[in-house]
Enzyme design. Structure first.
Site, PDB file in Angstrom:
ATOM      1  N   HIS B  32       0.703  -1.932   0.037  1.00  0.00           N
ATOM      2  CA  HIS B  32       0.171  -0.036   0.199  1.00  0.00           C
ATOM      3  C   HIS B  32       0.743   1.147  -0.102  1.00  0.00           C
ATOM      4  O   HIS B  32       0.777   2.010   1.189  1.00  0.00           O
ATOM      5  CB  HIS B  32      -0.738  -0.509   0.925  1.00  0.00           C
ATOM      6  CG  HIS B  32      -1.843  -1.396   1.995  1.00  0.00           C
ATOM      7  ND1 HIS B  32      -0.985  -2.399   1.789  1.00  0.00           N
ATOM      8  CD2 HIS B  32      -3.139  -1.230   1.028  1.00  0.00           C
ATOM      9  CE1 HIS B  32      -1.558  -3.447   2.146  1.00  0.00           C
ATOM     10  NE2 HIS B  32      -3.059  -2.799   1.444  1.00  0.00           N
ATOM     11  N   GLY B 118      -2.333  -4.165  11.059  1.00  0.00           N
ATOM     12  CA  GLY B 118      -2.754  -4.596   9.149  1.00  0.00           C
ATOM     13  C   GLY B 118      -4.537  -5.222   9.254  1.00  0.00           C
ATOM     14  O   GLY B 118      -5.119  -4.579   8.612  1.00  0.00           O
ATOM     15  N   PRO B 119      -4.502  -5.785  10.427  1.00  0.00           N
ATOM     16  CA  PRO B 119      -6.666  -6.566  10.691  1.00  0.00           C
ATOM     17  C   PRO B 119      -6.915  -4.887  11.571  1.00  0.00           C
ATOM     18  O   PRO B 119      -6.235  -4.362  12.302  1.00  0.00           O
ATOM     19  CB  PRO B 119      -6.572  -7.540  11.173  1.00  0.00           C
ATOM     20  CG  PRO B 119      -5.236  -8.083  11.551  1.00  0.00           C
ATOM     21  CD  PRO B 119      -3.698  -6.788  11.462  1.00  0.00           C
ATOM     22  N   GLY B 160     -10.430   2.819   7.425  1.00  0.00           N
ATOM     23  CA  GLY B 160     -10.878   1.849   7.496  1.00  0.00           C
ATOM     24  C   GLY B 160     -10.342   1.419   9.600  1.00  0.00           C
ATOM     25  O   GLY B 160     -11.931   1.410   9.988  1.00  0.00           O
ATOM     26  N   ASN B 189      -7.694  11.143   4.790  1.00  0.00           N
ATOM     27  CA  ASN B 189      -7.502  11.110   3.255  1.00  0.00           C
ATOM     28  C   ASN B 189      -8.619  11.089   2.059  1.00  0.00           C
ATOM     29  O   ASN B 189      -9.051  10.817   0.871  1.00  0.00           O
ATOM     30  CB  ASN B 189      -6.487  10.097   2.978  1.00  0.00           C
ATOM     31  CG  ASN B 189      -6.684   8.889   3.061  1.00  0.00           C
ATOM     32  OD1 ASN B 189      -8.120   8.535   2.905  1.00  0.00           O
ATOM     33  ND2 ASN B 189      -5.744   7.834   3.197  1.00  0.00           N
ATOM     34  N   GLU B 419     -16.911  -6.765  24.248  1.00  0.00           N
ATOM     35  CA  GLU B 419     -15.877  -8.072  24.105  1.00  0.00           C
ATOM     36  C   GLU B 419     -14.513  -7.366  23.168  1.00  0.00           C
ATOM     37  O   GLU B 419     -13.473  -8.550  23.921  1.00  0.00           O
ATOM     38  CB  GLU B 419     -16.204  -9.356  24.222  1.00  0.00           C
ATOM     39  CG  GLU B 419     -17.737  -9.679  25.166  1.00  0.00           C
ATOM     40  CD  GLU B 419     -18.287  -9.141  24.269  1.00  0.00           C
ATOM     41  OE1 GLU B 419     -18.807  -8.061  23.269  1.00  0.00           O
ATOM     42  OE2 GLU B 419     -19.955  -9.111  24.923  1.00  0.00           O
ATOM     43  N   PHE B 445     -19.146 -15.523  24.233  1.00  0.00           N
ATOM     44  CA  PHE B 445     -18.846 -14.745  23.627  1.00  0.00           C
ATOM     45  C   PHE B 445     -17.015 -14.180  23.230  1.00  0.00           C
ATOM     46  O   PHE B 445     -16.999 -12.661  23.399  1.00  0.00           O
ATOM     47  CB  PHE B 445     -19.280 -13.059  24.724  1.00  0.00           C
ATOM     48  CG  PHE B 445     -21.038 -13.748  24.375  1.00  0.00           C
ATOM     49  CD1 PHE B 445     -21.400 -13.302  23.073  1.00  0.00           C
ATOM     50  CD2 PHE B 445     -21.434 -14.021  25.526  1.00  0.00           C
ATOM     51  CE1 PHE B 445     -22.554 -14.106  22.961  1.00  0.00           C
ATOM     52  CE2 PHE B 445     -23.247 -14.629  25.380  1.00  0.00           C
ATOM     53  CZ  PHE B 445     -24.036 -14.285  24.424  1.00  0.00           C
ATOM     54  N   HIS B 469     -19.725 -20.068  32.066  1.00  0.00           N
ATOM     55  CA  HIS B 469     -20.711 -20.260  31.315  1.00  0.00           C
ATOM     56  C   HIS B 469     -20.383 -21.317  30.046  1.00  0.00           C
ATOM     57  O   HIS B 469     -20.424 -20.767  29.006  1.00  0.00           O
ATOM     58  CB  HIS B 469     -21.085 -19.518  31.278  1.00  0.00           C
ATOM     59  CG  HIS B 469     -22.019 -18.580  32.352  1.00  0.00           C
ATOM     60  ND1 HIS B 469     -20.967 -17.772  33.021  1.00  0.00           N
ATOM     61  CD2 HIS B 469     -23.233 -18.080  33.308  1.00  0.00           C
ATOM     62  CE1 HIS B 469     -21.360 -17.923  34.260  1.00  0.00           C
ATOM     63  NE2 HIS B 469     -23.001 -17.588  34.517  1.00  0.00           N
ATOM     64  N   ASP B 477     -30.034 -19.158  29.967  1.00  0.00           N
ATOM     65  CA  ASP B 477     -29.403 -18.710  28.897  1.00  0.00           C
ATOM     66  C   ASP B 477     -29.834 -19.681  27.668  1.00  0.00           C
ATOM     67  O   ASP B 477     -30.148 -18.682  26.520  1.00  0.00           O
ATOM     68  CB  ASP B 477     -28.272 -18.332  28.861  1.00  0.00           C
ATOM     69  CG  ASP B 477     -28.291 -16.553  29.657  1.00  0.00           C
ATOM     70  OD1 ASP B 477     -29.640 -16.255  29.474  1.00  0.00           O
ATOM     71  OD2 ASP B 477     -27.799 -16.648  30.602  1.00  0.00           O
ATOM     72  N   HIS B 481     -26.792 -18.787  23.377  1.00  0.00           N
ATOM     73  CA  HIS B 481     -25.540 -18.642  24.244  1.00  0.00           C
ATOM     74  C   HIS B 481     -24.623 -19.877  24.808  1.00  0.00           C
ATOM     75  O   HIS B 481     -23.104 -19.651  26.216  1.00  0.00           O
ATOM     76  CB  HIS B 481     -26.008 -18.041  26.182  1.00  0.00           C
ATOM     77  CG  HIS B 481     -26.528 -16.727  26.115  1.00  0.00           C
ATOM     78  ND1 HIS B 481     -27.572 -15.629  25.035  1.00  0.00           N
ATOM     79  CD2 HIS B 481     -26.133 -15.403  26.932  1.00  0.00           C
ATOM     80  CE1 HIS B 481     -27.598 -15.119  25.507  1.00  0.00           C
ATOM     81  NE2 HIS B 481     -26.730 -14.606  26.583  1.00  0.00           N
TER      82      HIS B 481
HETATM   83 CA   LIG Z   1      -8.293   6.050   4.081  1.00  0.00          CA
END
Ligand SMILES: [Ca+2]
Ligand SMILES: [Ca+2]
Lengths: 683, 683
Positions: B32, B118-119, B160, B189, B419, B445, B469, B477, B481
């Site tokens: 990039h 990155g993510p 992003g 940008n 979370e 979760f 749980h 639940d 769940h």
């Molecule tokens: Ca951008």
């Protein structure tokens, strides 16, 4: 906007919702009494004055959609009062085994439940999807004098939902999309499980929603000010170019001795508290599950209003059919959930002579081929359109017309970088009906949306994921983007079809089964890199989830593989053949569908006799079910040109031939090898 | 606040960052280029005027933390110019196999990289964690005249990142926590991969961050206005009770013929464009990877400034040691990553005579026992404190003092229902050092946070999940769940220890190994329901990941199980014994740790001879690796009292005895059964 007209029976009805919720949770000795008690007034105002729905036909297409994002007993109580298929006995069986009233509402399980809620934030996202579907179908099918599709979507949510990122993502997109028929009522009770929300949630919610482009209203006394609630909802309905959020200040557990504290959030009230509460509302303190006849009567009236509205709508639809027979036929077909006759004839088929292509590209070719005859498909990507190849030529963006970027009749949704919101929205789209949503991102980032993906599967929402860049085959982006555990996570999710097609025919097969499976979500795991079209593949064979791609009599070895590694297995088999080792190849693009085939077929594909070696550029976890030996990644992938990454991990024809030889030699002294599918029992 | 003093060399340095980034991406033919070109000026302003760091010691504890949330080549270029261990050859190997410069920056892989990015959205959340760690350690260790821990955390992010829910969650909490030392620079940008951000991202970002309680600043000309950038950063540093976001309007790909378009986002520039760009900035058009000596000299000066700051800080720390020897010893121990000598002696041990307890309760007992001697532990729950049992008596909330709810010295973080944000923040906490973060929610979760969990594992961040749980044992639940696929998803993630302890000793073992594993995250999967303390369990045995809980000579069957099902296996074994069937029990609380044991040990635990049956109240996926037959859930769980749910699915002592008998009968005619661990090869 008409004025609020109070009814004699309002207060009793509200008290009924409160006390009934308390009894339902009390008998189950489990559940959340506080929210239903606090939200009883607005629930009553909404259902008595605004909500268009016919309890005798919960599938009436133009009904208003109601979503209780903080899913709890309140919804069951309301459905019962309105006359849906939910008896008092069902309420008494709340949270009991095999009841119609499980701990959290589940779509497809209970009459009148639109979407599955409980996991926080999801219902909010679903609501945005429901509203998008309405806006889209209205734009496509409504005509002058035929305002066929014009329902509202109402979402109730609490602090918890608004803290979740999935709701933030969906809210930002809803504002951008100017969804005027979406109305969210935020139960601002200042309480969450950890106590006062000021321990963690002190943001200015109204300002936040303004920043997203929403209309923001508030009602300060959500416990008593019915007129205020009425006016706010009426005002929300007037605003046609913005979604609305109404911040409603309520007292959680209103009427309980512990009202306004988190003591009433997640545990039943004590017996003496329940009695005092009932007395306070004029109910007999020792009477349980009591619904005054006047409340039943009142709610029966709302039901009748809904039935009349449906009858009226059916006439309108019939008249529409006279004037617009083509549109009428298409709309009613779509509502029925049937795909157009023969749609599958447009699916491309391939021979080995056809050029190698990436399966993401093959997916684009499928979409391009089928979309003209499948207006049901509405979807888009989480800002990876050019990589996922999901926007077919000529498709129009789903956008507010005022942006000049598209129209509501457009079918391509620009989701932005919002995977989890996208997935929850897609669940809402599927729940609305008459559309088949597809969504797209890199396979690795499907896991950003896991919370919503499992609810697609649990709810039976037909959502199709175009999940490209599905392995180390994406190359340079590296381990941060290369899925390893994603495949098995999705394969282990019940009722989720994870497809990893190996070539053109298999890609067509994946789309074929995904589109025909009206109650199953599918994730199509697609390559970035080119894949050859394989000798022996066909749409029909692949549609069984697994098949023999290359047969050998009295084989020494079977290699079972999926996706981009199948052609590598074919290479290995050729090398092994040269050494006199006969190798069958099984392609297993979809475990779920293969497992659904009859036993005889499955045992013919993964047959006893010789050892079976699995091959996939991923974690080997789970492949032991279909093979004796497993080749895959020992851990993470790596950044580099993809061929080099494949070499690094030994996933090449030559190395797999070496591995295959090792397997054959290892099993030779062990005699006949039994298929891994032969088991002492099946679950 | 001092005034901006321009340097002669500023423009050349900025042009160098731009052209070098272009060459790096160009040679890799992947990456990039646009963002580095657009962000070059602010990068230069930040690194030249503000950032305190010593390139010769990237681990100096009080360094400013820099996070490039939209991780790309820019960071490598900067590290090289500053003199970190990253040569020009490393830059030339960008995105090549086994280089120091993978596609996205990875913590622990490259000198000077704080967190893996990155993510999208993750780095933003990490930044909040880094800032929390700073605020906490400052509150605990700083003294009058000893401002030891006072670094800033700078985060660069793009559109992003701000669209991602994980960033929204983290931002809302950061505002609540009033993190004055956190400064985010938003690269506004107007471009994302799908093109102009106005297709999907039209919210008012400044207003949103105001709503979270942030200071919001902006600079309109991020391409040229160095003074404006300088002043904004200086102003951000002045604000001590709010995090700051600076919206910086930049031109993506500044200098390219395609500047300002998404054409420069994700693909290398064309050769003629690169040449024209270099000419425009006064560089020789055909010279690649060129760094003018004056730029190297200038950046060497910043490095020297950093080295001097570190030397100064080391003196301060030594003086602190004279005056506060106890605190000094503790702080330096914590910085070193060592736990206090003998901490593990506080881990509780149990005998079968001890009362049955839920493993979430056993977890609370561990935390209560070890926290007094382990100030390193800082953590909390995503609004499930009372269910996760993570707040030990007497612990203080980590809160801004002005709230009156706690202090920055407090160790209990109220994460709210966030979370994913929680997990990304925990990665930042772990990356900062001197703290060991724990986080908590229901096991189901954890999947809301999958995106961050896999980065804990990839980055080697020691994050401990208290995931309660953990099965159908949560009962009422219901399926929304009850995790089914969560366990295998986590077990298939490399370098992630998924622990499912069966009793008190195993819970202590899980904590023991989790705390001693400084480079591995752990998820502790804990029951809601009570579990008996088992005959044959011990901390030492369980710490090997798997062991023989109950031995039999010449067994007919082995049942391998985990967590709450181990005691059910024990019941089944007793019933089988009464029928003359000798059944061994293997408890396998952690696959990762078991797999790390030597082969001899593993083969002694899961030995050849008799069939092995696995038992877990979950998807059976993956258990085939350790067993011949698998019992578990066929699909989803169910809502109801947990004992009834267990009965529904046949996970009871009596039914497992029936199943066990079936397995024995099935394998009897097959002769000696080989251990599933005996394989033709190992990856
Ligand atoms: Ca951008
Ligand atoms: Ca609340």
């Amino acid at each position: 906007m008409s004025a609020f007209a109070p009814l004699q029976a309002d207060d009793v009805a509200i008290a009924t919702i409160r006390t009934l919720s308390v009894d339902v949770v009390g008998k189950a000795n489990s559940g959340h009494p506080g929210a239903p008690m606090g939200m009883a007034p607005v629930t009553h105002v909404l259902f008595s004055r605004f909500l268009n729905a016919n309890p005798k036909n919960s599938k009436w297409f133009n009904r208003d959609r109601f979503v209780l994002s903080n899913g709890c007993a309140l919804q069951y109580v309301t459905l019962h009062l309105l006359g849906y298929q939910l008896s008092m006995d069902d309420l008494k069986a709340f949270r009991q085994l095999d009841s119609k009233t499980p701990g959290h509402p589940e779509a497809g399980h209970t009459d009148g439940i639109e979407v599955t809620t409980g996991p926080l934030g999801q219902g909010f996202g679903n609501g945005v999807g429901l509203a998008i579907a309405q806006a889209h179908l209205a734009a496509v099918y409504n005509k002058d004098g035929f305002d066929l599709i014009n329902n509202f979507t109402y979402v109730f949510c609490g602090d918890g939902c608004l803290m979740e990122g999935v709701a933030s993502e969906a809210a930002s997109l809803a504002g951008h999309l100017q969804l005027g028929n979406l109305i969210v009522i935020y139960d601002d009770n200042h309480i969450s499980i950890d106590g006062d929300t000021n321990v963690a949630f002190t943001e200015n919610v109204e300002q936040r929603f303004s920043s997203y482009g929403w209309q923001v209203l508030h009602v300060d006394d959500g416990d008593n000010d019915l007129k205020g609630m009425y006016n706010a909802i009426a005002e929300a309905r007037q605003e046609k170019s913005k979604p609305t959020i109404i911040r409603l200040r309520t007292t959680i557990g209103y009427g309980s001795k512990q009202q306004g504290t988190h003591g009433v959030h997640g545990a039943p009230l004590k017996a003496d508290d329940i009695e005092a509460l009932k007395s306070r509302f004029g109910f007999a303190p020792d009477q349980k599950f009591h619904v005054p006849q006047e409340t039943y009567d009142l709610y029966a009236d709302f039901g009748k209003r809904g039935a009349a509205l449906e009858a009226e709508w059916n006439s309108l639809l019939a008249a529409y059919g006279q004037k617009y027979p083509k549109e009428h036929a298409e709309l009613t077909r779509r509502i029925s959930g049937k795909l157009p006759e023969g749609w599958e004839k447009n699916l491309p088929v391939y021979t080995p002579a056809d050029a190698a292509q990436a399966s993401r590209k093959l997916s684009e070719i499928v979409l391009t081929s089928i979309i003209p005859s499948l207006p049901d498909l509405i979807g888009g990507s989480a800002d990876l359109t050019g990589s996922n190849l999901t926007k077919v030529k000529g498709s129009v963006d789903f956008q507010p017309p005022s942006t000049g970027l598209g129209t509501y009749a457009g079918t391509y949704i620009r989701y932005g970088v919002r995977e989890h919101g996208m997935a929850a929205i897609a669940n809402g789209l599927a729940a609305y009906g008459a559309v088949v949503p597809f969504v797209a991102t890199f396979l690795n980032f499907v896991s950003y949306a896991s919370g919503a993906v499992r609810l697609s599967a649990l709810s039976g929402h037909q959502v199709i994921w175009v999940a490209t860049h599905d392995s180390i085959g994406l190359g340079e982006d590296g381990p941060t983007h290369q899925p390893v555990e994603t495949g098995i996570a999705l394969r282990a999710t019940p009722n989720l079809a994870f497809w990893r097609p190996a070539d053109g025919n298999e890609t067509s097969a994946a789309y074929y089964v995904a589109l025909e499976s009206k109650k199953t979500p599918s994730v199509l795991s697609l390559s970035r890199q080119n894949l050859p079209n394989l000798e022996g593949s066909s749409l029909q064979k692949a549609a069984r989830g697994g098949y023999v791609l290359h047969e050998e009599d009295n084989e020494d070895l079977t290699i079972v593989s999926s996706g981009s590694e199948v052609s590598i297995a074919v290479e290995a088999a050729a090398k092994l053949k040269a050494q006199g080792i006969k190798t069958r190849i099984v392609s297993l693009p979809c475990w779920l569908v293969f497992d659904q085939q009859d036993e005889e077929y499955r045992l013919s594909v993964l047959r006893s006799g010789a050892p079976i070696l699995s091959l996939e550029a991923s974690s080997t976890a789970g492949w032991q079910k279909y093979s004796h030996e497993q080749f895959g990644l020992p851990a993470w992938g790596a950044s580099g040109p993809y061929q080099k990454v494949y070499e690094k991990f030994g996933i090449t024809g030559s190395n797999i031939a070496v591995v295959g030889k090792k397997v054959v030699d290892f099993y030779k002294p062990r005699g006949k090898v039994e298929s891994p599918l032969v088991k002492a029992f099946h679950l």
